[in-house]
Design an enzyme around this catalytic site. Structure first.
Site, PDB file in Angstrom:
ATOM      1  N   PRO A   1      71.653  51.452  64.868  1.00 29.27           N
ATOM      2  CA  PRO A   1      72.415  52.550  64.245  1.00 29.27           C
ATOM      3  C   PRO A   1      73.726  52.138  63.567  1.00 29.27           C
ATOM      4  CG  PRO A   1      72.751  52.572  66.603  1.00 29.27           C
ATOM      5  CD  PRO A   1      71.768  51.469  66.338  1.00 29.27           C
ATOM      6  N   CYS A   2      73.615  51.424  62.445  1.00 31.33           N
ATOM      7  CA  CYS A   2      74.823  51.057  61.703  1.00 31.33           C
ATOM      8  C   CYS A   2      75.515  52.285  61.118  1.00 31.33           C
ATOM      9  CB  CYS A   2      74.489  50.046  60.610  1.00 31.33           C
ATOM     10  SG  CYS A   2      73.176  50.543  59.498  1.00 31.33           S
ATOM     11  N   HIS A   3      74.811  53.425  61.078  1.00 35.33           N
ATOM     12  CA  HIS A   3      75.441  54.658  60.581  1.00 35.33           C
ATOM     13  C   HIS A   3      76.524  55.169  61.531  1.00 35.33           C
ATOM     14  CE1 HIS A   3      72.095  56.067  63.157  1.00 35.33           C
ATOM     15  NE2 HIS A   3      72.889  57.077  63.452  1.00 35.33           N
TER      16      HIS A   3
END
Length: 353
Positions: free
Chosen positions: A320-322
Site C-alpha cells: 500500500p504505497c498509497h
C-alpha cells in the site's frame, strides 16, 4: 457498501474532470444531469451540461435510487474493464480449454461477429483475438514442458499443426526455445476489472509479481524492470493466484477486507525490499509520511530514496504505497493518479475498525 459523498472529490474538481473527459476519474464518481435525467461516466462524450445542472454520486446504485437513468452513450452500468455479456461465454470456453483453436467461422457459428471480437481484444489486451489464443497456447505449453512433457507432445496437444510452427511461435513469444523452458520463466498476465478501472495482474509460479492500473504512468518501464529481474516474458495466461487475487480485491473495494493473503513475489534491491516491507506494515486506515517511512527502516537520511522506492512498487494496493503522504498531509504523487490515492485512503478510513 454504499459510498458516501464525502468519499468524492470536490464538485469543482469533478466538473473539470467531466468537461475534460479525464479517464483517471473513471470509477471515482458518476455525473447525473438534472435537465435530462440521465447519469454518465466522467469520460462520456455526450454534450456537457452547465455545472449547476450536475449532481454527483459515488456509484451507479445511488444515481438509480435518485431516479436517474443510465446514459446510452457511455453505459455507466458496466464497470470499466468488465467483460461484456455477449463475450463471456467465449472467454469461459477459452478458460476451460486454453489449448482451443477458434477461427472466424467458429465465431460466427457461436453468433459472434469476428470483427467485433477482434476490436474488443485489441482494445483490452493490445492484441488480436488470434494472437491472444496463440499466447494462451504458448503459456500452456510452457507449463507442460516445465512439468516434464516432451516438446513435440506439448506442441500437438496445444493445437499446433506442425512442430516447426510451434517452435517459431514459442520463441517469438518467449524469446527462448521450448527446450530451455526448464531454466526460464514466464509471467502469466491477465486483466482484473475494479471500481477504479481495469488493472493488469502478473503472476509467477510463486505468487503475484505485478498489479497496476492499466493507465498508470510509466507502466512500460515497470514491466521492463520486472522482466529483467525475473528474466521472464509476460504472456497472457492463467494462474492459480488470479482467482484469489480477484476475490480479495473485490472484498477490499467493498470495504470488507483489510489484509491480503495472496502470495507475492517481489524482486528488487535490498533497499527496495526494506521499503516495501515497511509499506506492508502500515495499518489499514492509517497513513505515514516519507520521513516516518525512513525512520521505520532506520535511515532518516533516506527520505528521498524511500520516495523513489515507493514509486518503484509494482504491486499496487497489496503493497500500500498509497498510504504514504506528505509531511503536511498533502496528497503526493501516485502512479495510478492522485485521485485514486485519495479514493483508496477515504475508503480505508471510512471502513477501518
Amino acid at each position: 457498501m454504499t459510498m458516501q459523498l464525502s468519499l468524492l472529490p470536490n464538485k469543482e474538481t469533478m466538473y473539470q474532470a467531466l468537461v475534460s473527459k479525464d479517464s483517471t476519474f473513471e470509477g471515482v464518481f458518476f455525473a447525473a444531469i438534472k435537465t435530462t435525467g440521465i447519469f454518465c461516466r466522467p469520460t462520456c462524450h455526450a454534450r456537457k451540461p452547465k455545472a449547476e445542472n450536475v449532481e454527483y454520486f459515488g456509484n451507479s446504485k445511488e444515481a438509480l435510487d435518485h431516479g436517474y437513468r443510465p446514459c446510452k452513450v457511455c453505459h455507466p452500468m458496466e464497470m470499466k474493464g468488465t467483460v461484456p455479456i455477449w463475450l463471456k461465454p467465449l472467454l469461459e470456453e477459452i478458460e476451460a480449454r486454453p489449448s482451443i483453436k477458434i477461427n472466424d467461422q467458429s465465431l460466427r457459428d457461436k453468433g459472434l461477429d469476428p470483427a467485433r471480437v477482434r476490436r474488443w481484444f485489441k482494445k483490452n489486451h493490445g492484441m488480436t483475438f488470434q494472437a491472444y489464443l496463440r499466447a494462451l497456447r504458448i503459456n500452456n505449453a510452457f507449463g507442460q514442458i516445465r512439468q516434464g512433457d516432451q516438446v513435440i507432445q506439448s506442441a500437438y496437444s496445444n493445437g499446433f499443426e506442425s512442430l516447426s510452427g510451434f517452435l517459431e511461435s514459442f520463441k517469438n513469444s518467449t524469446g527462448f526455445s521450448p527446450k530451455e523452458s526448464k531454466y526460464k520463466n514466464i509471467i502469466s498476465v491477465t486483466r482484473i476489472p475494479t471500481l477504479l478501472g481495469p488493472m493488469i495482474a502478473g503472476a509467477t509460479a510463486h505468487g503475484i509479481c505485478l498489479l497496476e492500473f492499466t493507465d498508470r504512468r510509466m507502466i512500460e518501464t515497470q514491466v521492463e524492470r520486472l522482466r529483467k529481474y525475473l528474466k521472464a516474458e509476460l504472456i497472457p495466461g492463467q494462474s492459480p493466484f488470479f482467482e484469489k487475487l480477484s476475490e480479495e480485491l473485490h472484498l477490499y473495494f467493498e470495504g470488507k477486507l483489510q489484509k491480503f493473503t495472496v502470495p507475492l513475489e517481489i524482486p528488487g534491491t535490498d533497499f527496495q525490499q526494506k521499503v516495501w516491507q515497511v509499506l506492508q506494515d502500515i495499518p489499514y486506515g492509517y497513513t505515514r509520511s516519507y520521513k516516518e517511512q525512513a525512520i521505520a527502516i532506520n535511515n532518516l537520511k533516506a527520505i528521498r530514496a524511500v520516495a523513489t522506492a515507493n514509486g518503484d512498487n509494482r504491486i499496487s494496493i497489496l503493497i500500500p504505497c498509497h498510504r504514504v503522504i506528505g509531511s503536511d498531509g498533502s496528497m503526493t504523487g501516485y502512479g495510478g493518479g492522485v485521485w485514486r490515492k485519495q479514493w483508496l485512503l477515504n475508503l480505508e478510513q471510512k471502513t477501518a475498525g
